[in-house]
Write a protein that holds these residues in place. Sequence first.
Motif, PDB file in Angstrom:
ATOM      1  N   THR A  86       0.829  -1.200   0.000  1.00 21.87           N
ATOM      2  CA  THR A  86       0.000   0.000   0.000  1.00 21.87           C
ATOM      3  C   THR A  86       0.868   1.257   0.000  1.00 21.87           C
ATOM      4  O   THR A  86       1.819   1.365   0.784  1.00 21.87           O
ATOM      5  N   TYR A  87       0.515   2.205  -0.867  1.00 23.39           N
ATOM      6  CA  TYR A  87       1.191   3.508  -0.891  1.00 23.39           C
ATOM      7  C   TYR A  87       0.161   4.596  -0.615  1.00 23.39           C
ATOM      8  O   TYR A  87      -0.937   4.574  -1.165  1.00 23.39           O
ATOM      9  N   LEU A  88       0.546   5.517   0.255  1.00 21.04           N
ATOM     10  CA  LEU A  88      -0.320   6.623   0.636  1.00 21.04           C
ATOM     11  C   LEU A  88       0.333   7.940   0.245  1.00 21.04           C
ATOM     12  O   LEU A  88       1.563   8.051   0.190  1.00 21.04           O
ATOM     13  N   GLY A  89      -0.493   8.944  -0.012  1.00 18.94           N
ATOM     14  CA  GLY A  89       0.038  10.240  -0.412  1.00 18.94           C
ATOM     15  C   GLY A  89      -0.769  11.389   0.146  1.00 18.94           C
ATOM     16  O   GLY A  89      -1.867  11.204   0.698  1.00 18.94           O
ATOM     17  N   ILE A  90      -0.220  12.568   0.007  1.00 16.52           N
ATOM     18  CA  ILE A  90      -0.894  13.816   0.377  1.00 16.52           C
ATOM     19  C   ILE A  90      -0.822  14.753  -0.820  1.00 16.52           C
ATOM     20  O   ILE A  90       0.245  14.922  -1.427  1.00 16.52           O
ATOM     21  N   ARG A  91      -1.955  15.330  -1.156  1.00 12.90           N
ATOM     22  CA  ARG A  91      -2.032  16.286  -2.261  1.00 12.90           C
ATOM     23  C   ARG A  91      -2.310  17.692  -1.723  1.00 12.90           C
ATOM     24  O   ARG A  91      -3.042  17.853  -0.749  1.00 12.90           O
ATOM     25  N   GLU A  92      -1.710  18.653  -2.381  1.00 10.26           N
ATOM     26  CA  GLU A  92      -2.007  20.058  -2.111  1.00 10.26           C
ATOM     27  C   GLU A  92      -2.440  20.698  -3.417  1.00 10.26           C
ATOM     28  O   GLU A  92      -1.698  20.639  -4.405  1.00 10.26           O
ATOM     29  N   HIS A  93      -3.652  21.231  -3.426  1.00  8.79           N
ATOM     30  CA  HIS A  93      -4.214  21.835  -4.634  1.00  8.79           C
ATOM     31  C   HIS A  93      -4.176  20.855  -5.808  1.00  8.79           C
ATOM     32  O   HIS A  93      -3.897  21.232  -6.952  1.00  8.79           O
ATOM     33  N   GLY A  94      -4.428  19.592  -5.499  1.00 11.94           N
ATOM     34  CA  GLY A  94      -4.497  18.561  -6.523  1.00 11.94           C
ATOM     35  C   GLY A  94      -3.176  17.941  -6.925  1.00 11.94           C
ATOM     36  O   GLY A  94      -3.149  16.981  -7.703  1.00 11.94           O
ATOM     37  N   THR A  95      -2.064  18.455  -6.410  1.00 12.42           N
ATOM     38  CA  THR A  95      -0.741  17.961  -6.779  1.00 12.42           C
ATOM     39  C   THR A  95      -0.177  17.077  -5.681  1.00 12.42           C
ATOM     40  O   THR A  95      -0.217  17.441  -4.500  1.00 12.42           O
TER      41      THR A  95
END
Length: 232
Positions: free
Chosen positions: A139-148
């Motif tokens: 599993t890979y998790l991420g965080i987006r800021e303004h869609g990026t």
Amino acid sequence: MTDGDVPALDDPVGQSLTGRHAHLARHFGRAVSYVPDVASFCAVPADPDAADWNDLAKLLGPGELADLFSAPATPPRDWEPVFHMEGRQMVWSGDIPPVPEESGTAVVELGARDVPEMLDLVARTRPGPFRRRTHALGTYLGIREHGTLVAMAGERLRPPGWAEISAVCTAPEARGRGHAARLITAVAARVTARGDRPFLHVAEANTGALALYERLGLTTRERVTFRGFRIP
């Protein structure tokens, strides 16, 4: 049972390739490696003989990199050293803290459709080896800021009873906001929820990451040396 009693962590690559990641492995004799588009790591038995090294050379091919990760085995003398880096193997020694909340951003699960962004983030931050199908390891998790996509972390090696947290990276413009701590904690929470224990590897020279991991509750199990060799 103490961490030192767990042989799976002594050979995390080999234990992963012959266990949970067997579907991502290729073999020749007693040598084994990940398929090339997933990871560069390979393994031989703890007591390799000349035949095992020959098998690994045939498996990978002339001129290719034998990424032995933290294995202490010494390859033949004509295998050219490519890299040598001191590091640590760390394990989570206590309870996983709650995932910190932050308004305006959410931790999201990443998948195949996110690979171009994941590869771009890795190219900009260089957290370590990451290939087109590395995301298939766990599993890979991420965080987006303004869609990026600006930060991510995920699972890599999967020896029995354990899951390695890896690919922890944050874009330069998004650092200092606690993204790495949030993602590491979120991945660790998922690992423990299914009954496994989180661990990770870190380069000794990466003092910032080392300090973060210790602050989150990870402790050093052992010091390791990461090594790679060019097959003649």
